[in-house]
Design an enzyme around this catalytic site. Sequence first.
Site, PDB file in Angstrom:
ATOM      1  N   ASP A  40      -0.229   4.177   1.298  1.00 22.45           N
ATOM      2  CA  ASP A  40      -0.624   5.071   2.387  1.00 22.45           C
ATOM      3  C   ASP A  40       0.328   4.931   3.564  1.00 22.45           C
ATOM      4  O   ASP A  40       1.203   4.067   3.587  1.00 22.45           O
ATOM      5  CB  ASP A  40      -2.071   4.774   2.819  1.00 22.45           C
ATOM      6  CG  ASP A  40      -2.251   3.326   3.286  1.00 22.45           C
ATOM      7  OD1 ASP A  40      -1.636   2.952   4.303  1.00 22.45           O
ATOM      8  OD2 ASP A  40      -2.995   2.565   2.624  1.00 22.45           O
ATOM      9  N   HIS A  57       5.793  -0.245  -2.890  1.00 21.30           N
ATOM     10  CA  HIS A  57       5.328   0.554  -4.022  1.00 21.30           C
ATOM     11  C   HIS A  57       5.392   2.047  -3.747  1.00 21.30           C
ATOM     12  O   HIS A  57       4.717   2.829  -4.412  1.00 21.30           O
ATOM     13  CB  HIS A  57       3.908   0.129  -4.402  1.00 21.30           C
ATOM     14  CG  HIS A  57       3.819  -1.305  -4.811  1.00 21.30           C
ATOM     15  ND1 HIS A  57       2.713  -2.098  -4.573  1.00 21.30           N
ATOM     16  CD2 HIS A  57       4.721  -2.106  -5.438  1.00 21.30           C
ATOM     17  CE1 HIS A  57       2.941  -3.324  -5.036  1.00 21.30           C
ATOM     18  NE2 HIS A  57       4.146  -3.348  -5.560  1.00 21.30           N
ATOM     19  N   ASN A 106       0.823  -1.206   0.000  1.00 23.19           N
ATOM     20  CA  ASN A 106       0.000   0.000   0.000  1.00 23.19           C
ATOM     21  C   ASN A 106       0.859   1.260   0.000  1.00 23.19           C
ATOM     22  O   ASN A 106       1.951   1.280   0.564  1.00 23.19           O
ATOM     23  CB  ASN A 106      -0.932  -0.003   1.206  1.00 23.19           C
ATOM     24  CG  ASN A 106      -1.845  -1.217   1.220  1.00 23.19           C
ATOM     25  OD1 ASN A 106      -2.186  -1.758   0.170  1.00 23.19           O
ATOM     26  ND2 ASN A 106      -2.229  -1.665   2.404  1.00 23.19           N
TER      27      ASN A 106
END
Length: 238
Positions: A94, A109, A92
Amino acid sequence: MKETVKKKMVVLTGAGISAESGLKTFRDADGLWEGYNVYDVATPEAWGRNPALVQTFYNERRKQVLEAEPNDAHRGIAKLESQYEVTVITQNIDDLHERGGSSSVIHLHGIITRSQSDLNPALTYPIEGWELRMGEYCELGSQLRAHVVWFGEAVPMIEEAARICAEAEVFVLIGSSLAVYPAAGLIDFVPRHCPKYIIDPRIPEVRNRSGIIPIAENAVAGVRTLLKRLLPEGSTSA
């Protein structure tokens, strides 16, 4: 008194853990990410065609991330640090693991709260607030973009993540369909004898079933179950 050595735990998380904080994934049923085809907003080619559109898209996603809150699954993973040496490897973009209290997080990522140089992806910078504007440049004079690995780009942290997985004594997979490579291949590096907890309503197929312990629940409920199994009684409330 001799200090107890904590077992090494690796927690690999996917979009399912952030979904319960209200963040969507492009792997939703319609195949779109917030109404966009991912190849129009998440590839180097898209950036080359229409950088303003890509910048706007990630500004909107960043705003959503900053408004979201970590859920009990994020906080529960942080609670495991009381008994284990925990490394979180997340697909993720975030920052909910960090805000949930985890102290060691690898972002395969990238992370949307940072920017990076369009010329040198190793040059990254914190973003104040949610908006990254066209005309904001790195020290090389290149436009800044979201610090996110796009489709077609290399995953810089994958080798380090594979090394960490190979040293795992307890492995936990949460909220991932194991559909996106190379991240999906990390479970293959985990030692055969290592217990492998998989938390997801739909348990994904794994090539080597040795040591698999399925918990067919959403992330929040599944982590609550995990804590009851792995932490001493009285310390399991997420």
